[in-house]
Structures are given as C-alpha cells and as structure tokens.
Design an enzyme around this catalytic site. Structure first.
Site, mmCIF file in Angstrom:
data_model
loop_
_atom_site.group_PDB
_atom_site.id
_atom_site.type_symbol
_atom_site.label_atom_id
_atom_site.label_comp_id
_atom_site.label_asym_id
_atom_site.label_seq_id
_atom_site.Cartn_x
_atom_site.Cartn_y
_atom_site.Cartn_z
ATOM 1 N N ILE A 29 -1.726 32.707 22.149
ATOM 2 C CA ILE A 29 -2.547 32.436 23.337
ATOM 3 C C ILE A 29 -2.294 33.412 24.473
ATOM 4 O O ILE A 29 -2.871 33.289 25.543
ATOM 5 C CB ILE A 29 -2.309 30.995 23.840
ATOM 6 C CG1 ILE A 29 -0.811 30.723 24.009
ATOM 7 C CG2 ILE A 29 -2.935 29.989 22.879
ATOM 8 C CD1 ILE A 29 -0.481 29.361 24.583
ATOM 9 N N GLY A 30 -1.444 34.391 24.266
ATOM 10 C CA GLY A 30 -1.201 35.351 25.330
ATOM 11 C C GLY A 30 -0.102 36.319 24.979
ATOM 12 O O GLY A 30 0.551 36.219 23.936
ATOM 13 N N GLU A 31 0.077 37.283 25.864
ATOM 14 C CA GLU A 31 1.139 38.274 25.726
ATOM 15 C C GLU A 31 1.868 38.317 27.053
ATOM 16 O O GLU A 31 1.319 38.733 28.058
ATOM 17 C CB GLU A 31 0.559 39.645 25.390
ATOM 18 C CG GLU A 31 1.606 40.690 25.023
ATOM 19 C CD GLU A 31 2.129 40.549 23.599
ATOM 20 O OE1 GLU A 31 3.287 40.945 23.349
ATOM 21 O OE2 GLU A 31 1.376 40.031 22.737
ATOM 22 N N GLY A 35 7.024 38.967 25.381
ATOM 23 C CA GLY A 35 6.369 39.203 24.098
ATOM 24 C C GLY A 35 5.249 38.196 23.933
ATOM 25 O O GLY A 35 4.731 37.666 24.916
ATOM 26 N N VAL A 37 2.983 34.834 23.216
ATOM 27 C CA VAL A 37 3.078 33.418 23.577
ATOM 28 C C VAL A 37 2.183 32.637 22.617
ATOM 29 O O VAL A 37 1.027 33.000 22.400
ATOM 30 C CB VAL A 37 2.615 33.175 25.027
ATOM 31 C CG1 VAL A 37 2.756 31.703 25.389
ATOM 32 C CG2 VAL A 37 3.398 34.039 25.997
ATOM 33 N N LYS A 51 7.305 31.024 24.151
ATOM 34 C CA LYS A 51 7.397 32.401 24.639
ATOM 35 C C LYS A 51 8.452 33.105 23.791
ATOM 36 O O LYS A 51 9.645 32.816 23.878
ATOM 37 C CB LYS A 51 7.803 32.360 26.111
ATOM 38 C CG LYS A 51 7.686 33.664 26.874
ATOM 39 C CD LYS A 51 8.012 33.369 28.346
ATOM 40 C CE LYS A 51 7.906 34.607 29.214
ATOM 41 N NZ LYS A 51 8.300 34.303 30.603
ATOM 42 N N ASP A 149 6.765 38.511 41.434
ATOM 43 C CA ASP A 149 5.482 38.876 40.824
ATOM 44 C C ASP A 149 4.458 37.742 40.952
ATOM 45 O O ASP A 149 3.834 37.347 39.979
ATOM 46 C CB ASP A 149 5.688 39.251 39.354
ATOM 47 C CG ASP A 149 4.561 40.133 38.809
ATOM 48 O OD1 ASP A 149 3.835 40.745 39.629
ATOM 49 O OD2 ASP A 149 4.398 40.203 37.579
#
Length: 350
Positions: A29-31, A35, A37, A51, A149
């Site tokens: 579902i993501g990066e 690394g 996810v 994660k 961030d």
C-alpha cells in the site's frame, strides 16, 4: 532512549507473513522511508500496516531501533499508533494501526477519483488535530521530539477523518541541554523552515513552520509546491498567500470547493496563524500549544503577536528553495506518482 521501557508487542515473522499473505504485492500500500508498507489482517481480524525495513533503505538498524523506542513511548489520539515490531533473522518490521482514509495529501489534492469531500468543519478539525499532535510531541510527551518532516503526505486520516501524524523515522530526540540540533537535512523542500534548509539548524520551531504550510494547504486545497516543466516555473503557496494578504484579498485563498459554506472568520484565523507560523525568524513563531488555543478560539491571533511577529512580506519561498528546485521537483513527482497509483502511504516518500 535510556530508561525508556518498550511498551510494544512482539510479532513473529510467521504471524506477519500470514497477515500479509506472504507480503503479496496486492497488499502493498505504499513505499515509506524504511521500505515497502503492506496492509495485513491478523488472526483476530485486526487490520494492520506493516512497515518493512528495506536492505537498501537510507535508514538503518539504529534508526529502526530509535523509531521503536520513540513511538512506543508516545500515546496520543493524533499520532499513528504502534502495535509492535518484528525482529527476526534479517527481518526488521514495525506494525502500525491501519488507517482507512489514506493521507491528507491524497484527500485534498490527489487524483480526483481518490479525493475525499472535506467540508470546512472537517478541515478545521483536521488542522486542530495536527496542531494538538505536534503540541504533544514538543511540549507534553516524556520526550521532547522534533518530527522534522511534517507535510500533508505524513498526515493520515482514520475512518472518522481524524488526523494522525505518521513517520517518525526522521524524528530526533531533543535533549534537555540542547536548544537546537545541528544535523543533516532530512526534511522536504517547500515545507522546510529557512534556518533548517540553509543552515541545518533544527528546533521545534521548524515543525511549527511546516505546520503553517500544511494549514495553508488545508484552507486552499492546493499543494504547496507546483512545477511547470514547460515554463520552468515554480509556484509556492506561501508566496501566493503573502501576495493576497498585501492586496487585502486573503479570502481568495479559500478552496472554491468549500468557499460557499465556509466560516470565513475561522478560515482567516487559520490563515493568519499559518502566516505567523511561517515567519522566517524562528523565535517569532508561536508554540504549538498556543496555536491550538487560537485555532480552538480560546485565544486570539493578537495573543501570539510579538514585536518580531510581522508577516514576512519580503520572504520569498521561491527564492529560498530555487537552488534545490531540481530535487524538489523530483520529490514532488514521486509524491504525485504515489498519489496517482492510489497507494496508502504510511510514511514519507522522501
């Protein structure tokens, strides 16, 4: 992290493999900064986000352990909850709560098919929630933490559209005897405070600046940075806000999608707070607890004005970030790519 007991659960690699169907690509579902996810479902039916530390990740084991220690010590309604970790063989993973509504960035300015209808009360709730989460990190938690961030892709939304701050892989512990941390630049251009972008000088006021940018994005429904590769021009929302303020047309900043049913007074308070938070002088920025008070109506904007709290009419965001536009454009395109693909992002794409 001395003296901090890890209040986290321990998961076996077998449990995580079963939950993610052996890290099936369909469950990716993501990066994140670490690394990939993955979404997973535990044996008891609980949905999780896994994660996974990438071998080629810029972040290593030290950062991984730091993240476990920090997040396990933090419990707040507006922070992503860490369920536990898996450290087995060469596998290093963090197991988080899964949040149904992706990131604030995708909801506001992702591809149209993924955007969510965020009315004005919801936007105000989200803005206040982010502020509360940061106030906790800076002032209320056992650890004094600078996130480094804060941006719309690092704010996730749960099923009730309540915001939760994610990605503490870049966070730093601000030791009591340090008034600032001089460190490598690790934020995202366009959201970074001038003193951090130019000199690497980091305090909690860098997060305050980034929050100000996110607040402007919430009001306007527009991403802070836009790049026209044909004209080779950049657009910075902060510069637009200052221009509109000088012209007396700040109401034009409000997202047309909510302008007709928006509480103009609340919107102007949010914009005024955002402009104070993005003051180029770090010391002139308000604390996040004061920001919360103003946004909730328990204090007025005038309460956070100081002699140096002038709206930075001469501050040029485009000029500040111009020397790194190439990098920023690349980062921005990565974010857009992730939003376009509909990926649920747990962490920063940078």
């Amino acid at each position: 992290l001395k003296g901090i007991e890890l209040q986290t659960g321990s998961f076996t690699l077998r449990q995580i493999k079963d939950a993610t169907n052996n890290f099936d690509a369909a469950n990716k579902i993501g990066e994140g900064g670490f690394g990939p996810v993955y979404k997973g479902i535990l044996a008891d039916g609980k949905e999780i986000a896994v994660k996974q530390l990438s071998a080629r990740s810029k972040q290593g084991n030290r950062e991984f352990v730091t993240e476990i220690g920090m997040i396990s010590a933090l419990q707040h309604p507006h922070l992503v909850k860490l369920y536990g970790c898996c450290i087995e063989g060469n596998q290093l993973m963090l197991i988080y709560e899964y949040l149904e509504n992706n990131s604030l960035a995708r909801a506001l300015f992702g591809p149209e098919e993924f955007q969510l209808t965020l009315d004005w009360p919801t936007r105000r709730k989200i803005c206040i929630g982010i502020a509360r989460g940061l106030a906790y990190l800076h002032e209320e938690s056992r650890l004094k933490i600078v996130h480094r961030d804060i941006k719309a892709t690092n704010v996730l939304l749960d099923k009730n559209l309540d915001p939760k701050i994610s990605d503490f892989g870049l966070a730093k512990l601000d030791e009591e005897d340090n008034t600032h941390i001089s460190t490598r630049i690790a934020g995202t251009y366009g959201y970074m405070a001038p003193e951090y972008a130019m000199h690497g000088r980091l305090t909690d006021k860098a997060d305050v600046y980034s929050f100000g940018i996110v607040a402007l994005e919430i009001v306007s429904g527009t991403c802070n940075t836009k790049h026209n590769r044909v004209k080779k021009e950049s657009f910075y929302l902060l510069d637009v806000a200052h221009t509109l303020k000088q012209e007396g047309n700040l109401l034009d900043l409000i997202d047309p999608r909510v302008a007709s049913h928006c509480n103009a007074g609340e919107a102007m308070v949010m914009v005024d707070v955002a402009l104070l938070c993005t003051n180029p002088t770090a010391a002139a920025r308000p604390s996040m607890s004061m920001v919360v008070s103003v946004l909730e109506g328990r204090a007025s904007v005038s309460d956070i004005l100081t002699d140096s709290s002038i709206y930075a009419s001469k501050f040029d965001a485009k000029k500040l970030y111009g020397r790194v536009e190439g990098n920023d454009a690349e980062n921005n395109s990565q974010v857009k790519s992730m939003l376009r693909d509909g990926q649920w992002t747990l962490a920063s794409s940078t």
